[in-house]
Design an enzyme around this catalytic site. Structure first.
Site, PDB file in Angstrom:
ATOM      1  N   GLU A  21       0.854  -1.197   0.000  1.00 20.87           N
ATOM      2  CA  GLU A  21       0.000   0.000   0.000  1.00 20.87           C
ATOM      3  C   GLU A  21       0.884   1.239   0.000  1.00 20.87           C
ATOM      4  O   GLU A  21       2.069   1.149   0.329  1.00 20.87           O
ATOM      5  CB  GLU A  21      -0.858   0.019   1.278  1.00 20.87           C
ATOM      6  CG  GLU A  21      -1.860  -1.103   1.375  1.00 20.87           C
ATOM      7  CD  GLU A  21      -2.532  -1.167   2.745  1.00 20.87           C
ATOM      8  OE1 GLU A  21      -1.975  -0.600   3.703  1.00 20.87           O
ATOM      9  OE2 GLU A  21      -3.593  -1.769   2.842  1.00 20.87           O
ATOM     10  N   HIS A  24      -4.974   1.738   6.717  1.00 25.89           N
ATOM     11  CA  HIS A  24      -4.102   1.409   7.836  1.00 25.89           C
ATOM     12  C   HIS A  24      -3.311   2.643   8.261  1.00 25.89           C
ATOM     13  O   HIS A  24      -2.990   3.490   7.433  1.00 25.89           O
ATOM     14  CB  HIS A  24      -3.126   0.302   7.444  1.00 25.89           C
ATOM     15  CG  HIS A  24      -3.807  -0.992   7.124  1.00 25.89           C
ATOM     16  ND1 HIS A  24      -3.844  -1.524   5.873  1.00 25.89           N
ATOM     17  CD2 HIS A  24      -4.497  -1.842   7.915  1.00 25.89           C
ATOM     18  CE1 HIS A  24      -4.518  -2.663   5.898  1.00 25.89           C
ATOM     19  NE2 HIS A  24      -4.928  -2.872   7.123  1.00 25.89           N
TER      20      HIS A  24
END
Lengths: 303, 78
Positions: free
Chosen positions: A217, A260
């Site tokens: 990510e 996150h």
């Protein structure tokens, strides 16, 4: 072979009387994992799905009659550091820290403490790890019957910052007949115990593993570290990366948090485009869709 | 108390005076820090106190600065 776990691996669950811990204990037991005890201060004498509960890790170790290999730590954020240190002080070498929102200083301290004591932390903010049909340590894959469907034994090591995507990728590899050697949900926080690069030597040493897939990510430096590691070590394992969140490179998305805590993009090095560039420069193939992964892995293994 | 004036609880950064007054180093530090702890000004490097607790211990700043001139001071026990 496998990474970290085998059929004899024993572990405890710290914070076992919490709701999530009760569920993951059952999932692990149903999968065949050896959960030999649980710890919740003040709850000694109870049982959770047949697993004896103790006030301290020392009591759990004494009851087991020998060393315990691992611990799943599910205690509230303010107590996690002490729980990890207690486990390590009692000889436990593999810690799966599920808890999220742990103060950053506490995480740094417990990671350093683990390093000093030759212990390894997976997480925080992770779902644990699994060796298909052998052992599951954590909530990874969900209930045992679901985990059995998604994780078939095979040749691909999976590492992912997202717990859910660990299963999604593993499921696609299992369906394609490649299967999974060991899958590790490494955690989505800014500071974690084990990065891709730190885990690579373990997969490298595992004869069963023939390739690696990572889920990546935006945010953080782990991909840059992996690229550097790959350049330096010229691993026998082909690595395939799936990079999520490319849309965040768009000017209109600047400042957006992907999900996150570790994905907050601040520096140029953090962007998806920059990460893809670095990974590819190190010979790591980056794919755009999950359904591309199995074919690319097969191609790289046979190359 | 605002975030800018609040004492950090995680780390502090110590930067030698000669390094702190180097505008080129200031630009470099601002560029490499993933969490915005350094701000480049005309007079050199300004440390953004409100960002100190965002540090991820990547050490990119330590690597970017002349050896020994920048130190991360950990406020937790090690």
């Amino acid at each position: 072979m496998s990474v970290f776990l085998d059929k004899d691996t024993t572990f405890i669950v710290q914070g076992i009387t919490g709701r999530e811990a009760i569920n993951l204990t059952k999932e692990c037991l149903d999968y065949g994992s050896r959960v030999v005890g649980g710890v919740t201060p003040g709850r000694k004498g109870r049982k959770v799905h047949g697993v004896p509960v103790f006030d301290t890790v020392a009591q759990a170790v004494e009851n087991h009659g020998g060393e315990i290999d691992g611990s799943i730590v599910t205690v509230p954020p303010g107590f996690t550091k002490d729980a990890v240190i207690e486990a390590i002080d009692n000889g436990i070498k593999l810690l799966v820290v599920v808890t999220e929102r742990i103060p950053r200083g506490d995480v740094a301290e417990m990671v350093e403490f683990a390093e000093m004591n030759d212990a390894r932390i997976i997480g925080p903010n992770c779902l644990g790890l699994i060796v298909p049909e052998v052992c599951k340590m954590g909530g990874i894959g969900g209930p045992a019957k679901d985990a059995a469907k998604s994780y078939k034994p095979g040749v691909v090591g999976v590492m992912s910052r997202s717990g859910g995507m660990t299963t999604e990728i593993s499921s696609s590899l299992s369906a394609a007949g490649l299967g999974v050697s060991t899958a590790i949900s490494i955690g989505g926080d800014p500071i974690i115990g084990s990065s891709y690069a730190e885990l690579m030597p373990y997969f490298e040493a595992d004869e069963q593993t023939k390739a690696i897939v990572i889920y990546s990510e935006p945010g953080g430096r782990m991909e840059a570290q992996l690229a550097d590691w790959q350049k330096e070590h010229d691993s026998r394992l082909p690595i395939v990366a799936f990079m999520a969140g490319k849309f965040m490179d768009d000017e209109s998305m600047k400042g957006m948090n992907f999900g996150h805590a570790g994905t907050i993009v601040e520096g140029k090095e953090d962007s998806a485009a920059e990460k893809i560039k670095r990974l590819e420069a190190a010979g790591i193939r980056v794919v755009e869709r999950i359904d591309e992964i199995p074919d690319v892995v097969k191609e790289r293994i046979s190359a | 108390m605002s975030a800018e004036t609040m004492d950090s609880v995680f780390i502090d950064v110590e930067l030698d005076e000669s390094a702190a007054s180097d505008p080129e180093l200031a630009k470099k530090l601002e560029e490499v820090c993933p969490v915005g702890i350094f701000k480049a000004t005309e007079s050199g490097t300004e440390i953004v106190a409100g960002q100190l607790d965002e540090c991820v211990l990547c050490n990119l700043c330590v690597d970017a600065a002349p050896e020994g001139s920048l130190r991360i001071v950990k406020k937790y026990e090690s």
